[in-house]
Design a protein around this motif. Sequence first.
Motif, mmCIF file in Angstrom:
data_model
loop_
_atom_site.group_PDB
_atom_site.id
_atom_site.type_symbol
_atom_site.label_atom_id
_atom_site.label_comp_id
_atom_site.label_asym_id
_atom_site.label_seq_id
_atom_site.Cartn_x
_atom_site.Cartn_y
_atom_site.Cartn_z
ATOM 1 N N LYS A 8 -14.678 53.084 8.205
ATOM 2 C CA LYS A 8 -14.730 51.952 9.136
ATOM 3 C C LYS A 8 -15.884 51.015 8.761
ATOM 4 C CE LYS A 8 -14.979 50.812 14.045
ATOM 5 N NZ LYS A 8 -14.969 51.349 15.420
ATOM 6 N N ALA A 9 -17.052 51.565 8.533
ATOM 7 C CA ALA A 9 -18.208 50.743 8.161
ATOM 8 C C ALA A 9 -17.958 50.016 6.835
ATOM 9 C CB ALA A 9 -19.463 51.614 8.072
ATOM 10 N N HIS A 10 -17.370 50.715 5.893
ATOM 11 C CA HIS A 10 -17.068 50.111 4.587
ATOM 12 C C HIS A 10 -16.115 48.929 4.732
ATOM 13 C CE1 HIS A 10 -16.127 49.860 0.311
ATOM 14 N NE2 HIS A 10 -14.854 49.837 0.652
ATOM 15 N N ARG A 11 -15.056 49.109 5.498
ATOM 16 C CA ARG A 11 -14.065 48.045 5.639
ATOM 17 C C ARG A 11 -14.626 46.847 6.399
ATOM 18 N NH1 ARG A 11 -8.725 49.024 4.669
ATOM 19 N NH2 ARG A 11 -8.645 46.756 4.801
ATOM 20 N N LEU A 12 -15.389 47.098 7.438
ATOM 21 C CA LEU A 12 -15.965 45.991 8.207
ATOM 22 C C LEU A 12 -17.009 45.216 7.403
ATOM 23 C CD1 LEU A 12 -16.238 47.690 11.698
ATOM 24 C CD2 LEU A 12 -14.617 45.898 11.003
ATOM 25 N N ALA A 13 -17.597 45.853 6.401
ATOM 26 C CA ALA A 13 -18.592 45.194 5.545
ATOM 27 C C ALA A 13 -17.967 44.533 4.320
ATOM 28 C CB ALA A 13 -19.642 46.219 5.106
ATOM 29 N N ASP A 14 -16.669 44.692 4.127
ATOM 30 C CA ASP A 14 -15.962 44.141 2.970
ATOM 31 C C ASP A 14 -15.729 42.643 3.199
ATOM 32 O OD1 ASP A 14 -14.232 43.376 0.949
ATOM 33 O OD2 ASP A 14 -12.894 45.096 1.192
#
Length: 97
Positions: free
Chosen positions: A65-71
């Motif tokens: 989730k954190a990775h995708r929101l930071a993409d």
Amino acid sequence: MLTVFIEYKLQPEKREQALRLIASMAESMEALGARQYRCMEGLDQPGLFVEAFEVATVREYEQIKAHRLADRAFCDCVAGGADKLHVWAFRPAGLPQ
């Protein structure tokens, strides 16, 4: 096992750019622990996408989730940006919290 859904609507003018990013999404998601990744577009709502996959732990879910929101490259293609990239995890009903 948790089932994760990611839902968003693409900006029409950035559709091709987003589809190029989605083409490599399965590989990058699997590297983060996702299993059985799939991406689907709404039949009745073109431009509305749902991604679904499984993860083994809450920690994997939170990391993805954190990775995708930071993409930023991908979120720039989403109507409303990262604020409109909805990520939810579900566990089988009846399991203890």
